[in-house]
Design a protein around this motif. Structure first.
Motif, PDB file in Angstrom:
ATOM      1  N   ASP A 165       0.832  -1.212   0.000  1.00 21.28           N
ATOM      2  CA  ASP A 165       0.000   0.000   0.000  1.00 21.28           C
ATOM      3  C   ASP A 165       0.861   1.254   0.000  1.00 21.28           C
ATOM      4  O   ASP A 165       0.558   2.230  -0.675  1.00 21.28           O
ATOM      5  CB  ASP A 165      -0.907   0.025   1.239  1.00 21.28           C
ATOM      6  N   ASN A 166       1.940   1.178   0.772  1.00 20.46           N
ATOM      7  CA  ASN A 166       2.794   2.355   0.869  1.00 20.46           C
ATOM      8  C   ASN A 166       3.533   2.657  -0.428  1.00 20.46           C
ATOM      9  O   ASN A 166       3.834   3.808  -0.714  1.00 20.46           O
ATOM     10  CB  ASN A 166       3.787   2.199   2.029  1.00 20.46           C
ATOM     11  N   ILE A 167       3.826   1.622  -1.204  1.00 17.44           N
ATOM     12  CA  ILE A 167       4.474   1.863  -2.498  1.00 17.44           C
ATOM     13  C   ILE A 167       3.532   2.690  -3.375  1.00 17.44           C
ATOM     14  O   ILE A 167       3.935   3.679  -3.984  1.00 17.44           O
ATOM     15  CB  ILE A 167       4.850   0.536  -3.180  1.00 17.44           C
ATOM     16  N   TYR A 168       2.255   2.292  -3.388  1.00  9.55           N
ATOM     17  CA  TYR A 168       1.292   3.028  -4.206  1.00  9.55           C
ATOM     18  C   TYR A 168       1.106   4.457  -3.696  1.00  9.55           C
ATOM     19  O   TYR A 168       1.088   5.416  -4.457  1.00  9.55           O
ATOM     20  CB  TYR A 168      -0.057   2.297  -4.240  1.00  9.55           C
ATOM     21  N   LEU A 169       0.981   4.559  -2.378  1.00 13.77           N
ATOM     22  CA  LEU A 169       0.745   5.870  -1.789  1.00 13.77           C
ATOM     23  C   LEU A 169       1.933   6.799  -2.017  1.00 13.77           C
ATOM     24  O   LEU A 169       1.783   7.929  -2.488  1.00 13.77           O
ATOM     25  CB  LEU A 169       0.485   5.696  -0.291  1.00 13.77           C
ATOM     26  N   ASN A 170       3.122   6.295  -1.728  1.00 23.08           N
ATOM     27  CA  ASN A 170       4.313   7.128  -1.875  1.00 23.08           C
ATOM     28  C   ASN A 170       4.576   7.467  -3.332  1.00 23.08           C
ATOM     29  O   ASN A 170       5.003   8.567  -3.653  1.00 23.08           O
ATOM     30  CB  ASN A 170       5.518   6.401  -1.266  1.00 23.08           C
ATOM     31  N   GLY A 171       4.315   6.503  -4.197  1.00 23.96           N
ATOM     32  CA  GLY A 171       4.469   6.762  -5.631  1.00 23.96           C
ATOM     33  C   GLY A 171       3.570   7.906  -6.066  1.00 23.96           C
ATOM     34  O   GLY A 171       3.996   8.823  -6.779  1.00 23.96           O
ATOM     35  N   ALA A 172       2.327   7.867  -5.603  1.00 23.33           N
ATOM     36  CA  ALA A 172       1.375   8.924  -5.975  1.00 23.33           C
ATOM     37  C   ALA A 172       1.821  10.265  -5.411  1.00 23.33           C
ATOM     38  O   ALA A 172       1.700  11.300  -6.068  1.00 23.33           O
ATOM     39  CB  ALA A 172      -0.020   8.573  -5.467  1.00 23.33           C
ATOM     40  N   ILE A 173       2.348  10.251  -4.186  1.00 24.46           N
ATOM     41  CA  ILE A 173       2.812  11.501  -3.585  1.00 24.46           C
ATOM     42  C   ILE A 173       3.968  12.072  -4.390  1.00 24.46           C
ATOM     43  O   ILE A 173       4.062  13.280  -4.605  1.00 24.46           O
ATOM     44  CB  ILE A 173       3.227  11.262  -2.114  1.00 24.46           C
ATOM     45  N   LEU A 174       4.833  11.198  -4.872  1.00 21.53           N
ATOM     46  CA  LEU A 174       5.979  11.667  -5.650  1.00 21.53           C
ATOM     47  C   LEU A 174       5.589  12.025  -7.077  1.00 21.53           C
ATOM     48  O   LEU A 174       6.424  12.449  -7.859  1.00 21.53           O
ATOM     49  CB  LEU A 174       7.073  10.602  -5.668  1.00 21.53           C
ATOM     50  N   GLY A 175       4.325  11.829  -7.414  1.00 18.64           N
ATOM     51  CA  GLY A 175       3.853  12.271  -8.722  1.00 18.64           C
ATOM     52  C   GLY A 175       3.806  11.178  -9.781  1.00 18.64           C
ATOM     53  O   GLY A 175       3.737  11.460 -10.966  1.00 18.64           O
ATOM     54  N   MET A 176       3.832   9.905  -9.362  1.00 16.48           N
ATOM     55  CA  MET A 176       3.730   8.825 -10.351  1.00 16.48           C
ATOM     56  C   MET A 176       2.274   8.492 -10.629  1.00 16.48           C
ATOM     57  O   MET A 176       1.432   8.592  -9.744  1.00 16.48           O
ATOM     58  CB  MET A 176       4.409   7.555  -9.819  1.00 16.48           C
ATOM     59  N   ARG A 177       2.024   8.047 -11.837  1.00 12.63           N
ATOM     60  CA  ARG A 177       0.682   7.573 -12.181  1.00 12.63           C
ATOM     61  C   ARG A 177       0.546   6.131 -11.712  1.00 12.63           C
ATOM     62  O   ARG A 177       1.527   5.409 -11.618  1.00 12.63           O
ATOM     63  CB  ARG A 177       0.489   7.637 -13.684  1.00 12.63           C
ATOM     64  N   ARG A 178      -0.710   5.756 -11.476  1.00 12.88           N
ATOM     65  CA  ARG A 178      -0.934   4.416 -10.966  1.00 12.88           C
ATOM     66  C   ARG A 178      -0.399   3.344 -11.921  1.00 12.88           C
ATOM     67  O   ARG A 178       0.221   2.364 -11.510  1.00 12.88           O
ATOM     68  CB  ARG A 178      -2.419   4.189 -10.714  1.00 12.88           C
ATOM     69  N   ALA A 179      -0.638   3.562 -13.228  1.00 13.53           N
ATOM     70  CA  ALA A 179      -0.175   2.595 -14.224  1.00 13.53           C
ATOM     71  C   ALA A 179       1.347   2.472 -14.173  1.00 13.53           C
ATOM     72  O   ALA A 179       1.903   1.379 -14.281  1.00 13.53           O
ATOM     73  CB  ALA A 179      -0.621   3.041 -15.612  1.00 13.53           C
ATOM     74  N   GLU A 180       1.993   3.609 -13.954  1.00 11.59           N
ATOM     75  CA  GLU A 180       3.451   3.641 -13.883  1.00 11.59           C
ATOM     76  C   GLU A 180       3.948   2.836 -12.674  1.00 11.59           C
ATOM     77  O   GLU A 180       4.914   2.087 -12.765  1.00 11.59           O
ATOM     78  CB  GLU A 180       3.863   5.116 -13.766  1.00 11.59           C
ATOM     79  N   ILE A 181       3.252   3.006 -11.549  1.00 13.09           N
ATOM     80  CA  ILE A 181       3.661   2.291 -10.332  1.00 13.09           C
ATOM     81  C   ILE A 181       3.459   0.787 -10.534  1.00 13.09           C
ATOM     82  O   ILE A 181       4.337  -0.016 -10.208  1.00 13.09           O
ATOM     83  CB  ILE A 181       2.858   2.765  -9.103  1.00 13.09           C
ATOM     84  N   GLU A 182       2.317   0.402 -11.112  1.00 15.04           N
ATOM     85  CA  GLU A 182       2.045  -1.016 -11.351  1.00 15.04           C
ATOM     86  C   GLU A 182       3.134  -1.623 -12.226  1.00 15.04           C
ATOM     87  O   GLU A 182       3.625  -2.720 -11.974  1.00 15.04           O
ATOM     88  CB  GLU A 182       0.674  -1.184 -12.031  1.00 15.04           C
TER      89      GLU A 182
END
Lengths: 289, 426
Positions: free
Chosen positions: B120-137
């Motif tokens: 969960d934190n990877i997704y959350l932190n990724g979003a905070i840093l400005g990554m798109r969900r598809a990019e994080i996946e």
């Protein structure tokens, strides 16, 4: 930007590099709603985090979302309904008060949680850039899950008390939207103020309490008859919300009219003013938080 | 290439003194300070003495694909500069332009929520840093692998060791693919192996032709990774140029803000101080690592036989609180003895894992027992420390405001006494 193309980021590879200009902003500044929209996924994740974390370490979890309005309703039903014989526009007092408590609890919880949202996320605000508006918005929206649960409770009680739904129900989303804008509007003011004046966190519980008595939650608004109180009463957009909920669910009170239009106006002023105030204070957040 | 990625034009940032610690006001302070004339004049008030410039007139440009290091002592304005460029705080004066998507690794892991799982934190932190969900996946597996958290990915982050926590945070940030990357002392955490891995990742990023702004105390890392270096001192640019040239200049002793001043060296009929220096290996000016010992080296001449000569140091906080005084004969079984004429060198080793990453003062106290001081309180030198892998290095944030005056690396041992007794009965 060869690296971008290599990794399959076509859009990135072809799009011209955005230019950010960093300079001191003076006075009132734009809302940057476009940027907020670009960060919509962050808004989603922050909301989801709030929902997920809220009942994480509690023993009975999301049941709290039901217990809070249920027990408040029982207490109200006993003291105001049974003992004080409070009029309730012809419907059983428990249904009457719960129909008011459900939107009120959403509003009050949203207000108390979002007003502390920036300070509570100080580590984020002082370390990373993102549109700060997304924090109070996420906190307000996360309350919708609790709202949905307590709404199911209300439906159940209406079924027991044999209150029939009418076509007025279609209006309900509009009243919910009004509750959201009012809650968010007040939260924007309070969360921005709270960064600079920590007094706010002591003010909020009082504010919520006073606001509840200025809203027809435990009593019907028909009790307030004389001017100028009636007009003053209309200044409170939550009156419009609670009245609206009762009208669309229970059929009590008056259909939407001037009073509601007035509520919408006030709520919008609160929201827009709050957003601009928030943006104006935003530049100092990282320095003073 | 060859285009400008970042340009700064006379950027300045003014802070009110005390704003860092107790920035928020209580309403009563505002009410107490509210007099009508103040309201009217507030906007025109000149900058008073309770304000200082953390940055002043900073101008430079960074080319696309350049890796720029920012060096300077504690409080030189390095972090403020990065905060302004990453739009966390706003400059008071000047203007900067940034061409490209920005990612910043100012304090990795600040977006982590302890109750949520690593996933969960990877997704959350990724979003905070400005990554798109598809990019994080898309990058999820690579992040987990880089972080070496493996099967703990669905465990709440609060159960992670500090090393795992930090690795996961860096892994998310390292997989951000911005055109411009700001990095502030990320490598100041973790064990040596992971630091090496981080440096490797940064080198890789630099080779991909991305623009990097790297703030660090680690001159070796700066020298290896950066093409150019900006040296800040008291909020202003001292030098901007090729990495090796600027670092060489920075390391020259005369740039030490206030070394032991040779003109103050005592010289009398009995004693003459020839040389006094504080050093850590080859580093003679600091800042020094907290995790390695620091030597105070004194060379002096005794002109005629003296009885009871004592050379020593006082270690003080910057507020002037003496932490301790140490003399060369403290542990000598036969103190107060004669010293023959000649030249002597004394080295006092200050052990590792003792200082907090802040500034201390070291002053020389040299005297003759029962006779008098030769020098006392005149020869003072501020000494800066920074933390890379010493005590508490995993909590970079806490380091600067940990209470206490020193940081002792004490040996803790925790053993499980009885697991069954207090386990929660559900």
């Amino acid at each position: 930007m060869a690296w971008a193309a290599e990794r399959g980021y076509e859009a990135l590879a072809t799009a011209p590099a955005p230019v950010f200009v960093i300079e001191p902003e003076r006075g009132w500044v734009g809302l940057r709603l476009r940027e907020l929209w670009e960060y919509r996924e962050l808004l989603y994740f922050l909301t989801w985090r709030e929902v997920k974390v809220r009942y994480k370490q509690t023993a009975i979890g999301a049941a709290w979302a039901l217990i809070q309005p249920l027990f408040t309703m029982l207490v109200f039903a006993l003291f105001f309904g049974r003992l004080a014989k409070m009029p309730s526009d012809g419907v059983p007092y428990p249904v009457f008060s719960l129909a008011g408590l459900v939107p009120w609890t959403f509003f009050a919880n949203g207000l108390s949680q979002s007003s502390n949202s920036l300070v509570g996320n100080a580590n984020l605000v002082s370390k990373v850039y993102f549109p700060r508006l997304s924090v109070p918005i996420a906190f307000t929206l996360s309350g919708l899950v609790d709202f949905a649960l307590s709404f199911v409770l209300l439906m159940g009680l209406m079924l027991i008390e044999k209150v029939h739904l009418t076509v007025h129900l279609l209006w309900l989303p509009a009243f919910l939207l009004l509750a959201i804008t009012t809650s968010l509007g007040a939260s924007l003011w309070l969360s921005a103020l709270n960064v600079e004046y920590r007094d706010v966190r002591y003010v909020v519980p009082f504010l919520v309490q006073f606001w509840m008595f200025a809203t027809p939650v435990v009593y019907p608004s028909s009790l307030v008859k004389t001017e100028p109180w009636r007009s003053l009463y209309g200044l409170n957009p939550m009156t419009g919300v609670v009245e609206g909920f009762r009208w669309s669910l229970l059929g009590t009170g008056n259909p939407p009219g001037m009073m509601l239009a007035f509520s919408i106006l006030i709520s919008m002023l609160l929201l827009i003013g709050g957003a601009y105030y928030f943006r104006r204070m935003e530049k100092n957040f990282a320095d003073v938080i | 290439m060859g285009q400008i990625a970042i340009s700064l034009d006379r950027i300045g940032k003014q802070y009110k003194i005390g704003a860092a610690g107790l920035g928020y006001k209580a309403l009563r302070d505002v009410l107490a300070g509210w007099r009508p004339h103040r309201i009217r004049r507030r906007s025109k008030q000149p900058a008073g003495s309770n304000r200082f410039w953390a940055l002043k007139d900073v101008s430079f440009a960074v080319q696309h694909g350049e890796v720029l290091g920012v060096i300077g002592r504690n409080g030189a304005g390095k972090s403020t500069l990065l905060k302004i460029l990453s739009r966390i705080t706003e400059p008071t004066t000047g203007r900067a332009e940034i061409h490209g998507r920005v990612g910043s690794l100012l304090e990795v892991g600040s977006g982590f929520h302890p109750e949520l799982s690593g996933r969960d934190n990877i997704y959350l932190n990724g979003a905070i840093l400005g990554m798109r969900r598809a990019e994080i996946e898309h990058k999820f597996d690579a992040i987990v692998e880089f972080a070496e958290v493996g099967s703990f990915i669905d465990t709440p982050v609060k159960r992670y060791s500090s090393g795992m926590h930090m690795r996961l945070a860096f892994a998310v940030a390292a997989h951000l693919d911005p055109e411009i990357l700001f990095i502030d002392e990320v490598l100041a955490v973790g064990d040596a192996a992971f630091q090496k891995k981080c440096l490797g990742k940064m080198g890789e990023v630099a080779k991909q032709g991305r623009t990097v702004l790297f703030v660090s105390h680690n001159l070796t890392a700066v020298a290896t990774l950066c093409h150019k270096v900006v040296w800040l001192h008291q909020g202003q640019v001292v030098k901007h140029g090729r990495a090796d040239e600027v670092i060489a200049k920075y390391l020259q002793p005369e740039n030490s803000a206030s070394g032991f001043d040779p003109s103050q060296y005592p010289d009398n009929a009995d004693f003459r101080l020839l040389h006094a220096n504080i050093e850590q290996g080859d580093n003679q000016i600091g800042p020094f690592l907290t995790s390695a010992p620091v030597d105070v080296r004194l060379r002096y001449a005794v002109k005629r036989m003296v009885k009871g000569l004592r050379v020593g140091i006082d270690v003080m906080t910057i507020d002037g609180v003496t932490l301790w005084r140490s003399f060369d004969d403290d542990l000598d079984p036969l103190p107060n003895t004669f010293r023959m004429p000649g030249t002597y060198e004394a080295v006092c080793r200050l052990p590792e894992n003792l200082f907090l990453p802040r500034q201390y003062l070291i002053s020389l106290s040299i005297g003759i027992h029962m006779v008098g001081w030769i020098t006392f309180g005149v020869l003072q030198q501020p000494v800066d420390f920074y933390n890379v892998n010493g005590v508490n290095a995993n909590y970079a944030d806490e380091n600067h405001n940990r209470s206490g005056l020193l940081m002792l690396g004490l040996d803790w041992k925790t053993v499980s006494v009885d697991q069954a007794e207090y386990s929660v009965q559900l």
